[in-house]
Scaffold this motif. Structure first.
Motif, short mmCIF file in Angstrom:
data_model
loop_
_atom_site.label_atom_id
_atom_site.label_comp_id
_atom_site.label_asym_id
_atom_site.label_seq_id
_atom_site.Cartn_x
_atom_site.Cartn_y
_atom_site.Cartn_z
N HIS A 3 0.89 -1.36 0.10
CA HIS A 3 0.15 -0.17 -0.09
C HIS A 3 0.99 1.43 0.37
CE1 HIS A 3 -3.73 1.83 0.46
NE2 HIS A 3 -3.15 3.02 1.35
N ALA A 4 2.19 1.16 0.98
CA ALA A 4 3.08 2.33 0.79
C ALA A 4 3.38 2.37 -0.37
CB ALA A 4 4.02 2.16 2.09
N VAL A 5 3.97 1.78 -1.03
CA VAL A 5 4.15 1.62 -2.76
C VAL A 5 3.58 2.10 -4.10
CG1 VAL A 5 5.44 0.40 -4.03
CG2 VAL A 5 6.42 0.26 -1.96
N ILE A 6 2.53 1.68 -3.48
CA ILE A 6 1.11 2.22 -4.76
C ILE A 6 0.76 3.85 -3.76
CG2 ILE A 6 -1.33 2.05 -4.97
CD1 ILE A 6 -0.94 -1.32 -4.40
N GLN A 7 0.64 4.12 -2.90
CA GLN A 7 0.77 5.38 -2.47
C GLN A 7 2.06 6.46 -3.40
OE1 GLN A 7 -2.11 5.47 -2.65
NE2 GLN A 7 -3.05 6.21 -0.48
N GLU A 8 2.97 6.29 -3.07
CA GLU A 8 3.87 6.36 -3.33
C GLU A 8 4.28 6.78 -4.69
OE1 GLU A 8 7.89 8.60 -2.15
OE2 GLU A 8 6.32 8.40 -0.49
N ARG A 9 3.75 5.64 -5.59
CA ARG A 9 4.08 6.50 -7.08
C ARG A 9 3.35 7.18 -7.31
NH1 ARG A 9 5.52 0.56 -10.23
NH2 ARG A 9 5.25 1.88 -11.76
N ARG A 10 2.33 7.30 -6.94
CA ARG A 10 1.13 8.38 -7.05
C ARG A 10 2.20 9.79 -7.69
NH1 ARG A 10 -3.68 8.04 -3.18
NH2 ARG A 10 -4.52 9.71 -4.63
N LYS A 11 3.04 9.76 -6.21
CA LYS A 11 4.17 11.30 -6.32
C LYS A 11 4.38 11.84 -7.50
CE LYS A 11 4.27 11.73 -1.73
NZ LYS A 11 5.72 11.16 -0.86
N TYR A 12 4.78 10.48 -8.54
CA TYR A 12 5.60 10.88 -9.60
C TYR A 12 4.74 10.52 -11.40
CZ TYR A 12 9.71 9.03 -6.19
OH TYR A 12 9.71 9.74 -5.22
N GLY A 13 3.86 11.24 -10.99
CA GLY A 13 2.83 11.19 -12.22
C GLY A 13 2.70 9.94 -13.05
N LYS A 14 3.23 10.51 -14.10
CA LYS A 14 3.23 9.76 -14.90
C LYS A 14 3.78 8.20 -15.20
CE LYS A 14 -0.61 10.60 -18.16
NZ LYS A 14 -1.82 9.95 -18.58
N ILE A 15 5.76 8.58 -14.63
CA ILE A 15 6.07 8.21 -13.87
C ILE A 15 5.66 7.09 -13.28
CG2 ILE A 15 9.12 8.08 -13.41
CD1 ILE A 15 8.92 10.56 -14.53
N GLY A 16 5.33 7.02 -12.44
CA GLY A 16 5.00 6.33 -11.33
C GLY A 16 3.06 5.16 -11.92
N TRP A 17 2.61 6.02 -12.26
CA TRP A 17 1.82 4.99 -13.06
C TRP A 17 1.10 5.97 -14.51
CZ3 TRP A 17 0.11 0.96 -10.47
CH2 TRP A 17 0.20 0.78 -9.32
N ASN A 18 0.43 5.11 -15.37
CA ASN A 18 0.46 5.03 -15.96
C ASN A 18 -1.57 6.77 -16.73
OD1 ASN A 18 2.36 4.87 -18.02
ND2 ASN A 18 1.46 2.88 -17.92
N VAL A 19 -2.07 6.22 -15.46
CA VAL A 19 -3.53 6.49 -15.23
C VAL A 19 -2.86 6.86 -13.85
CG1 VAL A 19 -5.63 6.18 -15.44
CG2 VAL A 19 -4.01 5.37 -17.05
#
Length: 98
Positions: A22-38
């Motif tokens: 859950h922490a990794v998923i939340q953290e990836r949100r901070k990086y915009g398109k690099i973290g998640w494509n959507v």
């Protein structure tokens, strides 16, 4: 207490792993398109429902005297259904299904 929801020996380590996921998923949100494509709306309810689901499955296994963990079911339900249910991009889905 959150860690006392199930008597199964694997529950506490799995709560730790779920918290880390859950922490990794939340953290990836901070990086915009690099973290998640959507951009997805992951929140605390994803974590709490997944934790309760793990407690339910592991308690059932413990009550039935089953030493093994229902790993396939938990992996599918947490990775593909709870968190992965809102993921629409194939590359993002790959992150949650591994």
């Amino acid at each position: 207490d959150l860690l006392e929801e199930s008597q199964h020996q694997s529950f506490r380590p799995l709560v730790y792993a779920l918290t880390f996921l859950h922490a990794v998923i939340q953290e990836r949100r901070k990086y915009g398109k690099i973290g998640w494509n959507v951009m997805y709306d992951f929140n605390e309810s994803d974590f709490s429902i997944s934790r309760k689901l793990m407690a339910l499955y592991l308690t059932k296994a413990w009550e039935d005297g089953d030493e093994s963990m229902p790993w396939g079911s938990l992996k599918y339900l947490v990775g593909d259904a709870m968190y992965g249910g809102r993921v629409s991009d194939d590359m993002d889905r790959r992150v949650l299904s591994t």
